[in-house]
Design a protein around this motif. Structure first.
Motif, PDB file in Angstrom:
ATOM      1  N   ASN A 106      76.887  61.052  39.565  1.00 36.88           N
ATOM      2  CA  ASN A 106      77.915  61.904  40.168  1.00 36.88           C
ATOM      3  C   ASN A 106      79.107  61.079  40.627  1.00 36.88           C
ATOM      4  O   ASN A 106      79.086  59.853  40.593  1.00 36.88           O
ATOM      5  N   GLU A 107      80.139  61.769  41.059  1.00 37.57           N
ATOM      6  CA  GLU A 107      81.402  61.127  41.439  1.00 37.57           C
ATOM      7  C   GLU A 107      81.224  60.160  42.611  1.00 37.57           C
ATOM      8  O   GLU A 107      81.786  59.070  42.615  1.00 37.57           O
ATOM      9  N   ARG A 108      80.456  60.575  43.602  1.00 36.31           N
ATOM     10  CA  ARG A 108      80.243  59.729  44.779  1.00 36.31           C
ATOM     11  C   ARG A 108      79.542  58.429  44.404  1.00 36.31           C
ATOM     12  O   ARG A 108      79.932  57.345  44.849  1.00 36.31           O
ATOM     13  N   ALA A 109      78.507  58.522  43.596  1.00 35.42           N
ATOM     14  CA  ALA A 109      77.775  57.326  43.167  1.00 35.42           C
ATOM     15  C   ALA A 109      78.670  56.430  42.304  1.00 35.42           C
ATOM     16  O   ALA A 109      78.633  55.203  42.434  1.00 35.42           O
ATOM     17  N   LEU A 110      79.493  57.033  41.440  1.00 35.05           N
ATOM     18  CA  LEU A 110      80.411  56.244  40.612  1.00 35.05           C
ATOM     19  C   LEU A 110      81.436  55.534  41.486  1.00 35.05           C
ATOM     20  O   LEU A 110      81.734  54.360  41.268  1.00 35.05           O
ATOM     21  N   HIS A 111      81.966  56.236  42.462  1.00 33.96           N
ATOM     22  CA  HIS A 111      82.942  55.628  43.368  1.00 33.96           C
ATOM     23  C   HIS A 111      82.329  54.421  44.080  1.00 33.96           C
ATOM     24  O   HIS A 111      82.947  53.347  44.166  1.00 33.96           O
ATOM     25  N   ALA A 112      81.114  54.570  44.592  1.00 39.26           N
ATOM     26  CA  ALA A 112      80.439  53.467  45.277  1.00 39.26           C
ATOM     27  C   ALA A 112      80.180  52.306  44.326  1.00 39.26           C
ATOM     28  O   ALA A 112      80.379  51.134  44.684  1.00 39.26           O
TER      29      ALA A 112
END
Length: 181
Positions: free
Chosen positions: A55-61
C-alpha cells in the motif's frame, strides 16, 4: 491484457522490447528461455516471494528509509505512490518528477516518485532496484555513468536485477502469467 504466446511461433516482435538494449545473444537466450517455459520457473526459484510493500503508506516508509540511508542531503520527497496510470509498455517502471512553483518571492519545488502498480507483486529485490533507480534521479538527471555508479552504490546487484526484471516483463507479456501474487 497480455497476448498469449504460441511457442511454435517465433517470439512476437514486441516481446523483447524490454531488453532491446542488450546484446543479440542475450536477447536470443531470453527468447529461447521464454519459448521453452524455463524463464518463469527459474525466476521463481531465484526469487520465491513477493515483497510486502503493497500500500501507499508502506511504500512511502520503504522509499523514505532508503532515501535517508543513502541520500540524507537530497531534497525531501512530497509524494510517493503506486500509479495505475503508469504504463510499463512505454518503458516507465517508475517516474520521478519535480514541480516548481513560485510562491511570493520564493521558488518552491516538490519532488515525487511514482511506481507502476504492476510492481505491487514482485520480489523485494526488484522493487528495491526500481526505487534505487528513481532515487538516483534526485541527484543525477541523465542516465549517464555517474547515474549508474550511484545506482550500484545503493544496490550492488543493480544491473543484474534490472535485466531480470526486464526479462520477467518479457515473460509476463508473452505468456500473460504473473509469477508472484
Amino acid at each position: 491484457m497480455a497476448r498469449k504466446y504460441n511457442p511454435a511461433m517465433s517470439a512476437p516482435p514486441s516481446a523483447t522490447r524490454y531488453i532491446s538494449g542488450y546484446s543479440p545473444q542475450l536477447i536470443a537466450q531470453t527468447e529461447a528461455s521464454i519459448a521453452s517455459g524455463q524463464l518463469g520457473p527459474a525466476l521463481l526459484k531465484r526469487y520465491p516471494e513477493a515483497h510486502e510493500v503493497r500500500n501507499e503508506r508502506a511504500l512511502h516508509a520503504y522509499v523514505t528509509d532508503l532515501k535517508n540511508r543513502y541520500q540524507r542531503n537530497a531534497p525531501p520527497l512530497s509524494h510517493i505512490s503506486y500509479d495505475n496510470r503508469l504504463h510499463v509498455i512505454r518503458n516507465a517502471l517508475g517516474t520521478h518528477t519535480t514541480v516548481s512553483r513560485v510562491q511570493g518571492t520564493k521558488l518552491k519545488s516538490k519532488r515525487e516518485i511514482r511506481i507502476a502498480s504492476v510492481f505491487r507483486t514482485i520480489p523485494k529485490e526488484f522493487l528495491r532496484m526500481i526505487v534505487v533507480h528513481e532515487l538516483a534521479h534526485l541527484r543525477e538527471r541523465e542516465h549517464d555513468k555517474a547515474f549508474y555508479q550511484l545506482c550500484c552504490h545503493m544496490e550492488p546487484d543493480y544491473h543484474q536485477l534490472e535485466f531480470e526484471l526486464r526479462a520477467y516483463l518479457c515473460w509476463l507479456e508473452t505468456t500473460g502469467e504473473a509469477l508472484w501474487e
